[in-house]
Enzyme design. Structure first.
Site, PDB file in Angstrom:
ATOM      1  N   GLY A  46      -4.806  -1.958   5.513  1.00  9.95           N
ATOM      2  CA  GLY A  46      -4.037  -3.118   5.054  1.00  9.95           C
ATOM      3  C   GLY A  46      -4.689  -4.440   5.401  1.00  9.95           C
ATOM      4  N   ARG A  47      -5.084  -4.611   6.667  1.00 10.52           N
ATOM      5  CA  ARG A  47      -5.610  -5.916   7.096  1.00 10.52           C
ATOM      6  C   ARG A  47      -7.039  -6.159   6.633  1.00 10.52           C
ATOM      7  NH1 ARG A  47      -4.403  -2.536  11.047  1.00 10.52           N
ATOM      8  NH2 ARG A  47      -5.942  -1.798  12.546  1.00 10.52           N
ATOM      9  N   HIS A 107      -5.351 -33.253  18.558  1.00  8.50           N
ATOM     10  CA  HIS A 107      -4.217 -34.105  18.925  1.00  8.50           C
ATOM     11  C   HIS A 107      -3.032 -33.268  19.389  1.00  8.50           C
ATOM     12  CE1 HIS A 107      -6.074 -37.770  17.305  1.00  8.50           C
ATOM     13  NE2 HIS A 107      -6.721 -36.887  16.547  1.00  8.50           N
ATOM     14  N   LYS A 149       0.841  -1.204   0.000  1.00  5.21           N
ATOM     15  CA  LYS A 149       0.000   0.000   0.000  1.00  5.21           C
ATOM     16  C   LYS A 149       0.878   1.256   0.000  1.00  5.21           C
ATOM     17  CE  LYS A 149      -3.520   2.100   2.940  1.00  5.21           C
ATOM     18  NZ  LYS A 149      -4.358   1.941   4.124  1.00  5.21           N
ATOM     19  N   GLU A 194      10.552  -5.028   4.097  1.00  5.89           N
ATOM     20  CA  GLU A 194      10.542  -6.439   3.703  1.00  5.89           C
ATOM     21  C   GLU A 194      10.187  -6.587   2.231  1.00  5.89           C
ATOM     22  OE1 GLU A 194       9.117  -5.140   6.369  1.00  5.89           O
ATOM     23  OE2 GLU A 194       9.276  -6.471   8.107  1.00  5.89           O
ATOM     24  N   GLU A 200      -4.397  -6.670  15.799  1.00  2.00           N
ATOM     25  CA  GLU A 200      -3.851  -5.375  15.377  1.00  2.00           C
ATOM     26  C   GLU A 200      -4.940  -4.303  15.511  1.00  2.00           C
ATOM     27  OE1 GLU A 200      -0.476  -5.137  12.405  1.00  2.00           O
ATOM     28  OE2 GLU A 200      -2.066  -4.258  11.215  1.00  2.00           O
ATOM     29  N   LYS A 236       9.744  -1.030  13.873  1.00  2.12           N
ATOM     30  CA  LYS A 236      10.251  -0.737  12.518  1.00  2.12           C
ATOM     31  C   LYS A 236      11.309   0.353  12.593  1.00  2.12           C
ATOM     32  CE  LYS A 236       5.977  -1.175   9.880  1.00  2.12           C
ATOM     33  NZ  LYS A 236       5.123  -0.426   8.979  1.00  2.12           N
TER      34      LYS A 236
HETATM   35  C1  G6Q Z   1      -2.359  -3.753   8.301  1.00  2.00           C
HETATM   36  C2  G6Q Z   1      -1.110  -3.088   8.549  1.00  2.00           C
HETATM   37  C3  G6Q Z   1       0.125  -3.806   8.034  1.00  2.00           C
HETATM   38  C4  G6Q Z   1       0.435  -3.557   6.571  1.00  2.00           C
HETATM   39  C5  G6Q Z   1       1.870  -4.011   6.293  1.00  2.00           C
HETATM   40  C6  G6Q Z   1       2.273  -3.855   4.860  1.00  2.00           C
HETATM   41  O1  G6Q Z   1      -3.430  -3.280   8.565  1.00  2.00           O
HETATM   42  O2  G6Q Z   1      -1.177  -1.799   8.132  1.00  2.00           O
HETATM   43  O3  G6Q Z   1       0.087  -5.193   8.259  1.00  2.00           O
HETATM   44  O4  G6Q Z   1      -0.472  -4.194   5.752  1.00  2.00           O
HETATM   45  O5  G6Q Z   1       2.748  -3.285   7.111  1.00  2.00           O
HETATM   46  O6  G6Q Z   1       2.206  -2.537   4.460  1.00  2.00           O
HETATM   47  P1  G6Q Z   1       2.307  -2.111   2.971  1.00  2.00           P
HETATM   48  O7  G6Q Z   1       1.163  -2.703   2.231  1.00  2.00           O
HETATM   49  O8  G6Q Z   1       2.288  -0.618   2.958  1.00  2.00           O
HETATM   50  O9  G6Q Z   1       3.616  -2.662   2.447  1.00  2.00           O
END
Ligand code: G6Q
Length: 540
Positions: free
Chosen positions: A261-262, A378, A201, A207, A347, A506
């Protein structure tokens, strides 16, 4: 908590704390009828809980008292309910059953949603049909989704969950910034037939950018620069950064900041899902979620699945002081649903200050964990049955299997039903005695074994029983949990849609990364300084 109903719930709790779930069943022959809901192809039984109609009435009154009705309206209408980031929360706009206008900053966002969806579906059709070619003219057979957090968990979980509906494309998800994982992936892919979908996003995530760079470098060892456009696609809100990165405008699928994002798998972030199962199934997934949205918006709180289930969680979290909640899908396809919901729930509602910035004096987000049944039986079910903690659990199962021609389903279902039954009814000393006597044990042996074999029972659960694992039903199920998160955020008076808690780590990682090449590190605490020093011995 100052709500009037909260005080009444405390009294209700005191009054009934000694009661057992089985007592509630003995008192009311109609309990199952009253404490279950049938909606579309969902049958949800919440009768195996430590509550009665009065508790539920108080809980729904509490929802009203906390302003849930107005809050739902603001949520769907695109008000900026993510206040600390000054954003609307509109993943629901991506799955409207009949698109009607939703205004954000004076603009109707619906036409653009439809346009981008078309772009995504056209692209997916071209890749699936083989019309989209790799740089040497071969069709794509492998898609690598590079993203993390919300840009990974949702797409990965849904792609896996809907494997039955998948086509010829192989999907792989790379998230962690771990060189070894990327190198293992590289061994499995062919530069002529692999498509990389970079999902970020912000397009600033360490990463994702590191992994993309490594794949890109590897790719350019096998193909010319001009081939990038056949093999690298991006999903982002940050069009400038993506272009800077060398991805051409026609290969960018935009998203908006009003999708968290989530909660973004419904947007272009779901491109990998769409590639894996095709646009028709992806559309069904959206429609299923859209139906749950309508149910949530319109149904009376007492017949509203997300509301009821959210309130039951609040009941255990805040009155029974329960810390965790297990999610047990009786479907191997949904093995990663607990991990996905861990992010979505923890989160969102893992917050310690209320909407006025004051530290809360009550519990908020609970701890989510789980694994697929029957594997979990199990593994950790011992603790759920006989441990010292009460762990309310959601059992999720499907009445019809996807594959025919084997005799497993009855076995799976019998386990699915037996576990909630065992958790609730336990096993009394009398039953254990009888069993051991029948096995020919002596009175001394029985006495010695008895305490270990008794199950106290009285452990609560919800059963979410769904007709079949279809894209639409999965969409509804995920949306149900999304709205449950929302309701809890309203009751707890916290902001569910920011995630400042993930920022500090971060920031410090960036500081530490810069320090690896410096000799002076005394600005770190002694423990961290020691760890960095130890690592440097291997690095230098
Ligand atoms: C979710 C968070 C987080 C995000 C990641 C990736 O709600 O905001 O998990 O999705 O940090 O972020 P980017 O999509 O910006 O790389």
């Amino acid at each position: 908590m100052s709500l009037k109903s909260w005080k009444l719930l405390e009294s209700n709790f005191q009054k009934n704390a000694q009661k057992k779930i089985s007592d509630y069943f003995s008192e009311d022959a109609d309990r199952v009828k009253k404490l279950s809901l049938q909606w579309e192809s969902f049958y949800v039984d919440y009768s195996k809980n430590l509550l009665d109609q009065e508790t539920l009435d108080l809980l729904t009154t509490m929802a009203e008292e906390s302003g849930l009705n107005q809050a739902i309206k603001a949520y769907f209408e695109g008000k900026k309910i993510n206040e600390t980031e000054d954003r609307a929360v509109l993943h629901t706009a991506l799955r409207q059953l009949s698109p009607s206008s939703i205004m954000v900053d004076g603009q109707d966002i619906t036409p653009k949603i439809e346009e981008v969806k078309k772009q995504m579906y056209d692209f997916a059709d071209r890749v699936i049909s083989g019309k989209w070619k790799g740089h040497t003219g071969k069709p794509i057979d492998h898609v690598v989704n590079i993203g993390i957090g919300g840009s990974d968990l949702g797409p990965a979980m849904v792609t896996e969950a809907l494997e039955f509906y998948s086509n010829n494309l192989q999907l792989t998800f790379v998230s962690n910034v771990e060189g070894d994982h990327v190198e293992e992936m590289i061994k499995k892919i062919n530069p002529e037939t692999t498509l990389f979908v970079i999902v970020s996003k912000t397009f600033t995530t360490q990463e994702t950018l590191s992994n993309t760079n490594t794949f890109r470098k590897w790719f350019l060892n096998h193909a010319p620069e001009s081939a990038i456009s056949n093999h690298f696609i991006a999903v982002s809100t940050n069009l400038e950064k993506v272009t800077e990165f060398g991805i051409s405008a026609e290969n960018i699928f935009p998203m908006n900041d009003w999708v968290g994002g989530r909660f973004s798998l419904w947007s272009t972030v779901g491109l990998s899902i769409c590639l894996a199962i095709g646009p028709k199934n992806f559309e069904d997934l959206l429609q299923g979620a859209g139906k749950m949205d309508q149910h949530f918006r319109k149904a009376n709180f007492k017949e509203n699945l997300p509301v009821i289930l959210a309130l039951i969680t609040v009941w255990y979290n805040n009155f029974w002081e329960v810390e965790t909640e297990a999610i047990i899908p009786y479907s191997q396809y949904l093995r990663n649903l607990p991990a996905y919901l861990q992010q979505a729930i923890m989160e969102s509602n893992g917050k310690g200050v209320d909407r006025n910035g004051k530290a809360v004096d009550y519990q908020t987000g609970n701890i989510i964990w789980g694994a697929s049944g029957t594997n979990a039986q199990h593994a950790f079910f011992q603790l759920m049955h006989q441990g010292t903690k009460m762990i309310p659990a959601d059992f999720i199962g499907f009445a019809k299997p996807l594959h025919k021609g084997n005799d497993h389903q009855d076995k799976l279902m019998s386990n699915f039903f037996a576990q909630t039954q065992a958790l609730m009814q336990g096993k009394s000393a009398e039953t254990v005695k009888e069993e051991l006597t029948q096995q020919g044990k002596s009175p001394e042996q029985i006495e010695a074994l008895l305490p270990f074999k008794v199950f106290e029972g009285n452990r609560p659960s919800n059963t979410l029983f769904i007709e079949q694992l279809t894209p639409a039903n999965l969409g509804s199920l995920i949306a149900l949990y999304e709205h449950r998160i929302f309701v809890q955020g309203i009751i707890w008076n916290i902001f569910s849609y920011d995630q400042w808690g993930v920022e500090l780590g971060k920031q410090l990682a960036n500081n530490i990364l810069k320090d690896f090449d410096k000799s002076q590190m005394d600005h770190h605490d002694p423990s961290t300084q020691g760890l960095i020093g130890y690592y440097k011995k291997f690095r230098d």
